[in-house]
Design a protein around this motif. Structure first.
Motif, PDB file in Angstrom:
ATOM      1  N   LEU A 195      12.707  14.643 -12.858  1.00 58.86           N
ATOM      2  CA  LEU A 195      13.653  14.946 -11.791  1.00 58.86           C
ATOM      3  C   LEU A 195      12.931  15.104 -10.454  1.00 58.86           C
ATOM      4  CD1 LEU A 195      16.615  15.349 -11.200  1.00 58.86           C
ATOM      5  CD2 LEU A 195      16.374  17.748 -11.842  1.00 58.86           C
ATOM      6  N   VAL A 196      11.819  15.799 -10.464  1.00 58.06           N
ATOM      7  CA  VAL A 196      11.017  15.952  -9.238  1.00 58.06           C
ATOM      8  C   VAL A 196      10.540  14.586  -8.753  1.00 58.06           C
ATOM      9  CG1 VAL A 196       8.847  16.868  -8.294  1.00 58.06           C
ATOM     10  CG2 VAL A 196      10.311  18.333  -9.677  1.00 58.06           C
ATOM     11  N   MET A 197      10.108  13.739  -9.678  1.00 58.71           N
ATOM     12  CA  MET A 197       9.650  12.399  -9.281  1.00 58.71           C
ATOM     13  C   MET A 197      10.790  11.601  -8.662  1.00 58.71           C
ATOM     14  SD  MET A 197       6.693  11.415 -12.138  1.00 58.71           S
ATOM     15  CE  MET A 197       7.654  10.223 -12.915  1.00 58.71           C
ATOM     16  N   TRP A 198      11.978  11.648  -9.236  1.00 60.95           N
ATOM     17  CA  TRP A 198      13.107  10.899  -8.680  1.00 60.95           C
ATOM     18  C   TRP A 198      13.516  11.424  -7.313  1.00 60.95           C
ATOM     19  CZ3 TRP A 198      14.328   6.253  -9.644  1.00 60.95           C
ATOM     20  CH2 TRP A 198      14.136   5.719 -10.912  1.00 60.95           C
ATOM     21  N   ILE A 199      13.534  12.725  -7.155  1.00 55.85           N
ATOM     22  CA  ILE A 199      13.880  13.305  -5.850  1.00 55.85           C
ATOM     23  C   ILE A 199      12.810  12.930  -4.835  1.00 55.85           C
ATOM     24  CG2 ILE A 199      14.190  15.470  -4.580  1.00 55.85           C
ATOM     25  CD1 ILE A 199      15.417  16.600  -7.219  1.00 55.85           C
ATOM     26  N   GLY A 200      11.548  12.954  -5.247  1.00 58.15           N
ATOM     27  CA  GLY A 200      10.454  12.557  -4.352  1.00 58.15           C
ATOM     28  C   GLY A 200      10.548  11.097  -3.945  1.00 58.15           C
ATOM     29  N   VAL A 201      10.881  10.223  -4.882  1.00 57.88           N
ATOM     30  CA  VAL A 201      11.036   8.799  -4.568  1.00 57.88           C
ATOM     31  C   VAL A 201      12.191   8.614  -3.586  1.00 57.88           C
ATOM     32  CG1 VAL A 201      11.720   6.557  -5.536  1.00 57.88           C
ATOM     33  CG2 VAL A 201       9.976   7.938  -6.681  1.00 57.88           C
ATOM     34  N   GLY A 202      13.279   9.328  -3.796  1.00 59.80           N
ATOM     35  CA  GLY A 202      14.414   9.255  -2.867  1.00 59.80           C
ATOM     36  C   GLY A 202      14.040   9.735  -1.474  1.00 59.80           C
ATOM     37  N   CYS A 207       0.827  -1.213   0.000  1.00 59.56           N
ATOM     38  CA  CYS A 207       0.000   0.000   0.000  1.00 59.56           C
ATOM     39  C   CYS A 207       0.862   1.264   0.000  1.00 59.56           C
ATOM     40  CB  CYS A 207      -0.952  -0.012   1.182  1.00 59.56           C
ATOM     41  SG  CYS A 207      -2.247  -1.266   1.000  1.00 59.56           S
ATOM     42  N   ALA A 208       1.992   1.229   0.685  1.00 57.74           N
ATOM     43  CA  ALA A 208       2.902   2.380   0.671  1.00 57.74           C
ATOM     44  C   ALA A 208       3.453   2.609  -0.729  1.00 57.74           C
ATOM     45  CB  ALA A 208       4.030   2.165   1.670  1.00 57.74           C
ATOM     46  N   VAL A 209       3.790   1.540  -1.429  1.00 59.37           N
ATOM     47  CA  VAL A 209       4.284   1.672  -2.804  1.00 59.37           C
ATOM     48  C   VAL A 209       3.171   2.188  -3.715  1.00 59.37           C
ATOM     49  CG1 VAL A 209       5.129   0.384  -4.816  1.00 59.37           C
ATOM     50  CG2 VAL A 209       6.135  -0.012  -2.558  1.00 59.37           C
ATOM     51  N   LEU A 210       1.950   1.724  -3.517  1.00 61.21           N
ATOM     52  CA  LEU A 210       0.816   2.246  -4.296  1.00 61.21           C
ATOM     53  C   LEU A 210       0.617   3.739  -4.026  1.00 61.21           C
ATOM     54  CD1 LEU A 210      -1.748  -0.699  -4.021  1.00 61.21           C
ATOM     55  CD2 LEU A 210      -0.390  -0.013  -6.026  1.00 61.21           C
ATOM     56  N   GLY A 211       0.779   4.150  -2.767  1.00 63.08           N
ATOM     57  CA  GLY A 211       0.705   5.571  -2.428  1.00 63.08           C
ATOM     58  C   GLY A 211       1.782   6.364  -3.141  1.00 63.08           C
ATOM     59  N   LEU A 212       2.969   5.800  -3.212  1.00 63.32           N
ATOM     60  CA  LEU A 212       4.064   6.461  -3.917  1.00 63.32           C
ATOM     61  C   LEU A 212       3.768   6.573  -5.409  1.00 63.32           C
ATOM     62  CD1 LEU A 212       6.912   7.658  -3.909  1.00 63.32           C
ATOM     63  CD2 LEU A 212       7.764   5.339  -4.248  1.00 63.32           C
ATOM     64  N   LEU A 213       3.237   5.527  -6.000  1.00 67.81           N
ATOM     65  CA  LEU A 213       2.883   5.571  -7.428  1.00 67.81           C
ATOM     66  C   LEU A 213       1.806   6.621  -7.691  1.00 67.81           C
ATOM     67  CD1 LEU A 213       2.913   1.766  -8.304  1.00 67.81           C
ATOM     68  CD2 LEU A 213       4.611   3.503  -8.942  1.00 67.81           C
TER      69      LEU A 213
END
Length: 189
Positions: free
Chosen positions: A166-173, A132-138
């Protein structure tokens, strides 16, 4: 903005986003009405899970440890939203040349699915919680994907596309770092 508009923001560049840009809420209102209340959900859910299911998640962590973990996580969330807002604003300045001031708003709106995914801690199942956390991230990535171009005002430009990724990658990090804060105590189980 209506809840129905929010659900459209995951798949549309304009539904919900245009209303949000037009409303142009100030940073203080966004913080007190969106960021602070919703960022408390994960902190409370960590406390809940630690109190009721602490022995399942991290048997070595005391109740005081769960309180400390929740407080650190809350502070980290608030700092991450502010940092992501600043990053978005700086990237917009660099990639589009305009002084886009909605970075904090975009960071706050895109964090909502991740905050809500913490509600899965009602169910003491680590695999379910992580899925569910990964789904939230997606879902958050979908919001960034549709939000950055629209809120920056240049949805078809290549430099805005690059900025979006770039924003998505920084957010994932950032999400990974926040997740590590919670997972570290659980590694000892």
């Amino acid at each position: 903005m209506k809840l129905a508009d929010y659900s459209q923001m995951f798949v549309s560049y304009h539904e919900g986003w245009d209303q949000l840009v037009a409303a142009h809420p100030d940073r203080k209102a966004v913080f007190y009405k969106l960021v602070l209340p919703l960022s408390m959900i994960p902190a409370f859910m960590i406390l809940y899970a630690g109190t009721l299911y602490g022995s399942y998640y991290a048997p070595v962590l005391s109740e005081a440890g769960w309180v400390l973990l929740a407080a650190i996580f809350l502070a980290a969330e608030l700092g991450t939203v502010a940092l992501m807002g600043w990053v978005i604003q700086q990237l917009a300045l660099r990639h589009t040349g305009n002084g886009y001031d909605g970075g904090f708003l975009l960071a706050a709106v895109s964090a909502v699915p991740m905050w809500l995914s913490s509600l899965t801690l009602f169910v003491p199942n680590l695999t379910f919680n992580m899925v569910c956390a990964v789904l939230g991230l997606l879902a958050a990535c979908a919001l960034v994907y549709h939000g950055v171009p629209t809120m920056a005002g240049h949805e078809r430009r290549e430099d805005v596309r690059d900025m979006t990724y770039l924003v998505m990658w920084i957010g994932v990090g950032s999400w990974a770092i926040l997740s590590i804060l919670v997972l570290l105590p659980m590694l000892g189980r």
